[in-house]
Design a protein around this motif. Sequence first.
Motif, PDB file in Angstrom:
ATOM      1  N   TYR A   1      -4.207   2.739   6.572  1.00  0.00           N
ATOM      2  CA  TYR A   1      -4.455   1.196   5.190  1.00  0.00           C
ATOM      3  C   TYR A   1      -2.837   1.247   5.111  1.00  0.00           C
ATOM      4  N   ILE A   2      -1.762   1.841   5.851  1.00  0.00           N
ATOM      5  CA  ILE A   2      -0.467   1.351   5.963  1.00  0.00           C
ATOM      6  C   ILE A   2      -0.040   0.489   7.444  1.00  0.00           C
ATOM      7  N   ASN A   3      -0.990   0.787   8.408  1.00  0.00           N
ATOM      8  CA  ASN A   3      -1.090   0.325   9.571  1.00  0.00           C
ATOM      9  C   ASN A   3      -1.718  -1.406   9.103  1.00  0.00           C
ATOM     10  N   GLU A   4      -2.970  -1.201   8.465  1.00  0.00           N
ATOM     11  CA  GLU A   4      -4.008  -2.516   7.743  1.00  0.00           C
ATOM     12  C   GLU A   4      -3.014  -3.007   7.151  1.00  0.00           C
ATOM     13  N   GLN A   5      -1.480  -3.114   6.441  1.00  0.00           N
ATOM     14  CA  GLN A   5      -0.801  -3.802   5.472  1.00  0.00           C
ATOM     15  C   GLN A   5       0.267  -4.318   7.116  1.00  0.00           C
ATOM     16  N   LYS A   6      -0.038  -4.242   8.084  1.00  0.00           N
ATOM     17  CA  LYS A   6       1.362  -4.215   8.840  1.00  0.00           C
ATOM     18  C   LYS A   6       1.628  -5.952   8.777  1.00  0.00           C
ATOM     19  N   ASP A   7       0.336  -6.672   8.560  1.00  0.00           N
ATOM     20  CA  ASP A   7       0.614  -8.112   8.923  1.00  0.00           C
ATOM     21  C   ASP A   7       0.112  -8.837   7.731  1.00  0.00           C
TER      22      ASP A   7
ATOM     23  N   ASP B   1       5.233  17.278   7.298  1.00  0.00           N
ATOM     24  CA  ASP B   1       4.686  16.920   8.515  1.00  0.00           C
ATOM     25  C   ASP B   1       3.995  15.628   7.702  1.00  0.00           C
ATOM     26  N   MET B   2       2.975  15.640   7.522  1.00  0.00           N
ATOM     27  CA  MET B   2       2.758  14.049   6.259  1.00  0.00           C
ATOM     28  C   MET B   2       3.476  13.234   6.196  1.00  0.00           C
ATOM     29  N   VAL B   3       4.276  13.663   6.107  1.00  0.00           N
ATOM     30  CA  VAL B   3       6.183  12.635   5.009  1.00  0.00           C
ATOM     31  C   VAL B   3       6.108  11.899   6.933  1.00  0.00           C
ATOM     32  N   ARG B   4       6.393  12.743   7.243  1.00  0.00           N
ATOM     33  CA  ARG B   4       6.974  12.710   9.451  1.00  0.00           C
ATOM     34  C   ARG B   4       5.793  11.482   9.706  1.00  0.00           C
ATOM     35  N   GLN B   5       4.623  12.203   9.606  1.00  0.00           N
ATOM     36  CA  GLN B   5       3.639  11.167  10.061  1.00  0.00           C
ATOM     37  C   GLN B   5       3.430   9.598   9.281  1.00  0.00           C
ATOM     38  N   ILE B   6       4.017   9.225   7.964  1.00  0.00           N
ATOM     39  CA  ILE B   6       4.544   8.303   6.906  1.00  0.00           C
ATOM     40  C   ILE B   6       5.469   7.683   7.357  1.00  0.00           C
ATOM     41  N   VAL B   7       6.550   8.197   7.839  1.00  0.00           N
ATOM     42  CA  VAL B   7       7.965   7.921   8.198  1.00  0.00           C
ATOM     43  C   VAL B   7       7.071   7.166   9.496  1.00  0.00           C
ATOM     44  N   LYS B   8       7.080   7.370  10.350  1.00  0.00           N
ATOM     45  CA  LYS B   8       7.049   7.206  12.128  1.00  0.00           C
ATOM     46  C   LYS B   8       5.924   5.693  11.543  1.00  0.00           C
ATOM     47  N   THR B   9       5.284   6.078  11.487  1.00  0.00           N
ATOM     48  CA  THR B   9       4.441   4.973  11.030  1.00  0.00           C
ATOM     49  C   THR B   9       4.642   3.533  10.219  1.00  0.00           C
ATOM     50  N   LEU B  10       5.866   4.018   9.063  1.00  0.00           N
ATOM     51  CA  LEU B  10       6.735   2.649   8.775  1.00  0.00           C
ATOM     52  C   LEU B  10       7.105   2.236   9.559  1.00  0.00           C
ATOM     53  N   LYS B  11       7.803   3.126  10.528  1.00  0.00           N
ATOM     54  CA  LYS B  11       8.849   2.461  11.384  1.00  0.00           C
ATOM     55  C   LYS B  11       8.195   2.221  12.770  1.00  0.00           C
ATOM     56  N   LYS B  12       7.540   2.458  13.193  1.00  0.00           N
ATOM     57  CA  LYS B  12       6.622   1.705  14.243  1.00  0.00           C
ATOM     58  C   LYS B  12       5.980   0.201  14.046  1.00  0.00           C
ATOM     59  N   ASN B  13       5.664   0.144  12.944  1.00  0.00           N
ATOM     60  CA  ASN B  13       5.164  -0.987  12.026  1.00  0.00           C
ATOM     61  C   ASN B  13       6.360  -1.842  11.637  1.00  0.00           C
ATOM     62  N   LYS B  14       7.921  -1.535  11.545  1.00  0.00           N
ATOM     63  CA  LYS B  14       9.102  -1.938  10.661  1.00  0.00           C
ATOM     64  C   LYS B  14       8.154  -2.378  10.193  1.00  0.00           C
ATOM     65  N   GLN B  15       8.362  -1.592   9.225  1.00  0.00           N
ATOM     66  CA  GLN B  15       7.632  -1.354   7.691  1.00  0.00           C
ATOM     67  C   GLN B  15       9.149  -0.741   7.133  1.00  0.00           C
ATOM     68  N   LEU B  16       9.528   0.125   7.517  1.00  0.00           N
ATOM     69  CA  LEU B  16      10.446   0.943   6.941  1.00  0.00           C
ATOM     70  C   LEU B  16      11.350   1.292   5.908  1.00  0.00           C
ATOM     71  N   ASP B  17      11.762  -0.583   6.701  1.00  0.00           N
ATOM     72  CA  ASP B  17      13.783  -0.557   5.715  1.00  0.00           C
ATOM     73  C   ASP B  17      13.133  -1.351   4.252  1.00  0.00           C
ATOM     74  N   ASN B  18      11.921  -1.584   4.441  1.00  0.00           N
ATOM     75  CA  ASN B  18      11.727  -2.694   3.057  1.00  0.00           C
ATOM     76  C   ASN B  18       9.936  -1.680   2.336  1.00  0.00           C
ATOM     77  N   THR B  19      10.889  -0.394   2.200  1.00  0.00           N
ATOM     78  CA  THR B  19       9.796   0.245   1.764  1.00  0.00           C
ATOM     79  C   THR B  19      10.641   1.553   1.054  1.00  0.00           C
ATOM     80  N   ILE B  20      10.169   1.669   0.176  1.00  0.00           N
ATOM     81  CA  ILE B  20      10.882   2.479  -1.236  1.00  0.00           C
ATOM     82  C   ILE B  20       9.744   3.084  -1.536  1.00  0.00           C
ATOM     83  N   ILE B  21       9.187   4.798  -0.773  1.00  0.00           N
ATOM     84  CA  ILE B  21       9.285   6.133  -0.946  1.00  0.00           C
ATOM     85  C   ILE B  21       9.368   6.766  -1.969  1.00  0.00           C
ATOM     86  N   VAL B  22       8.087   6.581  -3.155  1.00  0.00           N
ATOM     87  CA  VAL B  22       8.518   8.166  -3.932  1.00  0.00           C
ATOM     88  C   VAL B  22       8.321   9.229  -3.550  1.00  0.00           C
TER      89      VAL B  22
END
Length: 508
Positions: free
Chosen positions: A226-232, A274-295
């Motif tokens: 889902y995070i990948n699908e939101q990239k664009d 480890d799931m948190v690691r994967q989510i952060v890694k995916t957001l970073k790869k997609n250049k989404q991390l800096d504009n994402t609040i993670i709770v």
Amino acid sequence: MNKLITISSALLTVAAVKAQTPNIVFILADDLGYGDISAFNPESKIHTPNIDKLAEHGIAFTDAHASSALSTPSRYSLLTGRYPWRTKLKRGGLDGDSPAMIDPERRTIAQMFSANGYNTACIGKWHLGWDWGYTNNGRSMKDIDFSLPIKNGPTDRGFDYYFGIPASLDISPYVYVENNKATSIPDHVIEPQKKNLALLMHGGMAGADFKPEECFPNIIRHSLNYINEQKDSKKPFFLYLPITAPHTPILPSKEFQGKTSIGPYGDFVVMIDDMVRQIVKTLKKNKQLDNTIIVFASDNGCAGYIGVKDMEKKGHFPSYIYRGYKSDIYEGGHRIPLIVSWKGKYGKETNNSLVSLIDFYATFAQMLNHNLETEEAVDSYSMWPILSKKGASARKDLVHEAGEGYLSLRTSQLKLVFYGGSGGFSYPVKPSDVEKFPPMQLFDIVKDPSEKENIIGDKRYENEVKEMKRAMKQYVENGRSTPGEKVSNDTKNSWNQVKIFMQEEEGI
């Protein structure tokens, strides 16, 4: 020409929303204790480096709570901004075939996000009921027609997309639902597993594509997709991610087995990390991390029945210094690890404000400049002043609920429990034991965070007790605990668990 201008204006508006508002990934663990995360418990025997990294780029709230010490009511509050005891559910949780708990007229946080230009998704455990399709006018689980669409589920409550399971992983029916349809028809039965409580399964029918050990990995996979699908996408997204771990059955995948010294429960928590690691890694790869609040949060405390005594002998305390576990009115039942992380905005901050999962509705509403309606988020206080570094929460007190529906009222210093027992699984539980104690409990949470001494008999606190009882009665009668117009609860204002403060007695 006017039509083109209108379309262009709409696209500009969507682009402006995307530029101004952050994505939200809200991870809600299931039965995770405050003391399980090393960022909150330095002595934890579970190393959670990736969750700890969220705290390094975030705010760790040390006095955060679920509204209830149980799953269903806690989730209701998160999604509605309303105390769960205002509903018809006065104790316990829901089953896998329970009807929808959230009234169709009750706005949810997902609907609020959607109205403000967000894509929305829920991936994981719902546990708030929905309406199955039935055959032959039946209403029991054996009468469910799994080929029919469900109604009043997540996609009818504001989520554009849903993938997950009806209730907890130990509750049947064991099927995946995508949007409003089961992904397969049940073709086998999962036998009850009750002797080993860590592998607890109540048993029942299961879908052809359902294996309990694959459930959490499937939730992780769908969330990353889902995070990948939101990239664009031109719109920001709100991903509500109520995972199934570390709730029973405790089933860490093979690569995580043996990762901790305390057994499968600790290994399951490492899998969450480890799931948190994967989510952060995916957001970073997609250049989404800096504009994402993670709770990152939990729905209630750790379940005391999954072998905590053995863990405590090994030096790991899932409730940290706090008394009790899941379902209990004591702090261990509802005090939760809570991190709000936003890379570049925060840097390893700690906040000891009294806050709750129930507060995120008003928090994100304020972030989006959304004006709350009269019956919207009636118990939610915004934390946005804290998150935006412009002030403090206006919350002065907070109501907690035990598994049996008994309530307590907490201020910055005191906690008044309107019952003589735990209201959950910990001693005292049996009526014969509860009768040995005063009908109410009072604790000085500042001086006695472990709730060892009941000071209800101390006359120095008589005025505080009277005022707290008066406040609690007002919150019931007003249908809300925030300033605003009086509204109604879903039931009359009198039920067993509130009689102790609703009845005006001489000397109160």
